[in-house]
Design an enzyme around this catalytic site. Structure first.
Site, PDB file in Angstrom:
ATOM      1  CG  HIS A 138       0.952   1.245  -2.133  1.00 56.04           C
ATOM      2  ND1 HIS A 138       2.209   1.737  -2.401  1.00 56.04           N
ATOM      3  CD2 HIS A 138       0.573   1.831  -0.966  1.00 56.04           C
ATOM      4  CE1 HIS A 138       2.564   2.581  -1.451  1.00 56.04           C
ATOM      5  NE2 HIS A 138       1.588   2.650  -0.568  1.00 56.04           N
ATOM      6  CD  GLU A 141       2.209  -0.272  -5.715  1.00 58.75           C
ATOM      7  OE1 GLU A 141       2.881  -1.052  -5.005  1.00 58.75           O
ATOM      8  OE2 GLU A 141       2.249   0.971  -5.568  1.00 58.75           O
ATOM      9  NE  ARG A 197      -0.415   5.679  -2.357  1.00 59.16           N
ATOM     10  CZ  ARG A 197       0.870   5.499  -2.649  1.00 59.16           C
ATOM     11  NH1 ARG A 197       1.212   4.946  -3.791  1.00 59.16           N
ATOM     12  NH2 ARG A 197       1.803   5.873  -1.792  1.00 59.16           N
ATOM     13  CG  HIS A 267       5.848  -0.997  -2.883  1.00 65.01           C
ATOM     14  ND1 HIS A 267       4.689  -0.460  -2.364  1.00 65.01           N
ATOM     15  CD2 HIS A 267       6.596  -1.363  -1.818  1.00 65.01           C
ATOM     16  CE1 HIS A 267       4.732  -0.494  -1.038  1.00 65.01           C
ATOM     17  NE2 HIS A 267       5.886  -1.052  -0.678  1.00 65.01           N
ATOM     18  CD  GLU A 342       8.207   1.470  -6.295  1.00 64.96           C
ATOM     19  OE1 GLU A 342       7.315   1.051  -7.068  1.00 64.96           O
ATOM     20  OE2 GLU A 342       7.950   2.057  -5.237  1.00 64.96           O
TER      21      GLU A 342
END
Length: 373
Positions: A138, A141, A197, A267, A342
């Site tokens: 993405h 990020e 994104r 991510h 994440e």
């Protein structure tokens, strides 16, 4: 990771059963209206980032075009964010600096013909089990590719310096690291829209650009948490593997399917270590096998700076999400230990994480994943 289809309200995180907090980015024109609606509904709320554009401009001030040109004349700083071209230069230079342990090659091209450059770290000439890591799926990020670059350098440099833990890892595994899985989208966040994104492919019969690459994988595609609307930030594409980026990665992994012991895709944000499945709340039969080593890793990560990560399935900690890489890796490529991580933080900065947190973020992953038995 998920957002809605509206342009004026962007859900950075979504409500799930295990948390009462959600992060919403709101257009300035709607801020007072939303506050009133929340107040009238009795929903507690507070402003975390008062002016996101100021944060973006502050970030830009340190990485302007002039700054990029100046940095190209100086040593590559892993504590800074870098453009696609800078990253390519750094990756290629690693192969020159560490020829015995580093191999760099292109596994495919993006929609806009940029290289998908993969780094292999390992002892040459030996058949070993392998670990895969990709970053920058993405575009917005930025902490993800920055973390991958730091990990790549540290593994190579620490091996050369005689770090026994790294030597043990590299001598027993081949490590494949893809720092930028979405180079077109990433470059677009530098030149145009910082919070972009998706990829930058052209969609037939639509003015809207791009596909969410983490909804485009060919396992349980479009079974929830994805969209068939091209303008959506979670648009899954016209079909599974419609995008050259996801297809190139999948083709490479399947070509070497017998080797893989773990699959990791990085991510941001939320500080979570997510397991399959994403498309259903039903857990894999070997779920506990997947969770146990991560729990130990999280302890190691927390010891560095006190940063707290959680582990669990994607629907349990976030939301239903189908067509994801981690589900495909486990369901099709049969990689037992498959995760989406994440990274920092939990909302204070969100996707615009200050560069002064790059090294700490990467060190936590290094401690938790690579060096934990």
């Amino acid at each position: 990771m998920a957002v809605n289809e509206a342009s004026e309200v962007d859900f950075w995180t979504l409500p799930v059963k295990n948390t009462s907090n959600i992060d919403i980015l709101v257009h300035p024109n709607l801020q007072n209206y939303l506050k009133k609606q929340l107040h009238d509904a009795g929903i507690k709320h507070n402003v975390i980032i008062d002016d996101l554009q100021k944060n973006i401009e502050k970030e830009r001030n340190t990485i302007s075009d002039e700054g990029v040109r100046k940095r190209q004349k100086k040593p590559f700083k892993l504590s800074q964010y870098h453009t696609y071209d800078e990253i390519q230069w750094f990756i290629n230079n690693l192969q020159t600096s560490y020829p015995d342990k580093c191999t760099v090659f292109t596994i495919g091209k993006s929609a806009d013909d940029r290289n998908l450059t993969l780094v292999k770290i390992g002892t040459k000439g030996k058949m070993k089990p392998a670990i895969w890591m990709d970053c920058g799926v993405h575009a917005r990020e930025w902490i993800s590719p920055a973390t991958c670059l730091y990990l790549t350098f540290r593994l190579l440099d620490d091996y050369q310096r005689g770090n026994t833990a790294v030597i043990d890892l590299v001598d027993h595994y081949d490590l494949y690291i893809l720092p930028l899985a979405n180079p077109d989208g990433y470059e677009y966040t530098w030149t145009n829209t910082r919070l972009w994104r998706k990829s930058r492919s052209r969609n037939r019969k639509s003015r809207c650009i791009g596909v969410d690459l983490n909804r485009n994988w060919g396992y349980r595609w479009m079974e929830g948490g994805a969209s068939q609307t091209p303008c959506s930030d979670i648009y899954a594409g016209a079909k599974p593997f419609s995008e050259p980026e996801t297809k190139a990665i999948a083709d490479f992994i399947m070509k070497h399917q017998y080797k893989w012991k773990a699959y990791l895709t990085l991510h941001s944000y939320s500080q979570l270590w997510l397991t399959p499945w994403g498309y259903t709340s039903t857990l894999p039969l070997d779920y506990q096998d997947m969770v146990d080593p991560v729990k130990r890793a999280i302890v190691s990560m927390r010891k560095l700076y006190g940063t707290q990560y959680q582990v669990g399935s994607t629907p349990d900690l976030l939301y239903i999400s189908s067509g994801g890489a981690e589900d495909w890796a486990k369901g099709i490529a049969k990689i037992k230990y498959s995760y989406a991580v994440e990274l920092r933080d939990t909302g204070t900065h969100g996707f615009v994480l200050p560069a002064n947190q790059i090294i700490a973020t990467a060190k936590e992953i290094l401690a938790g994943f690579f060096l934990k038995k």
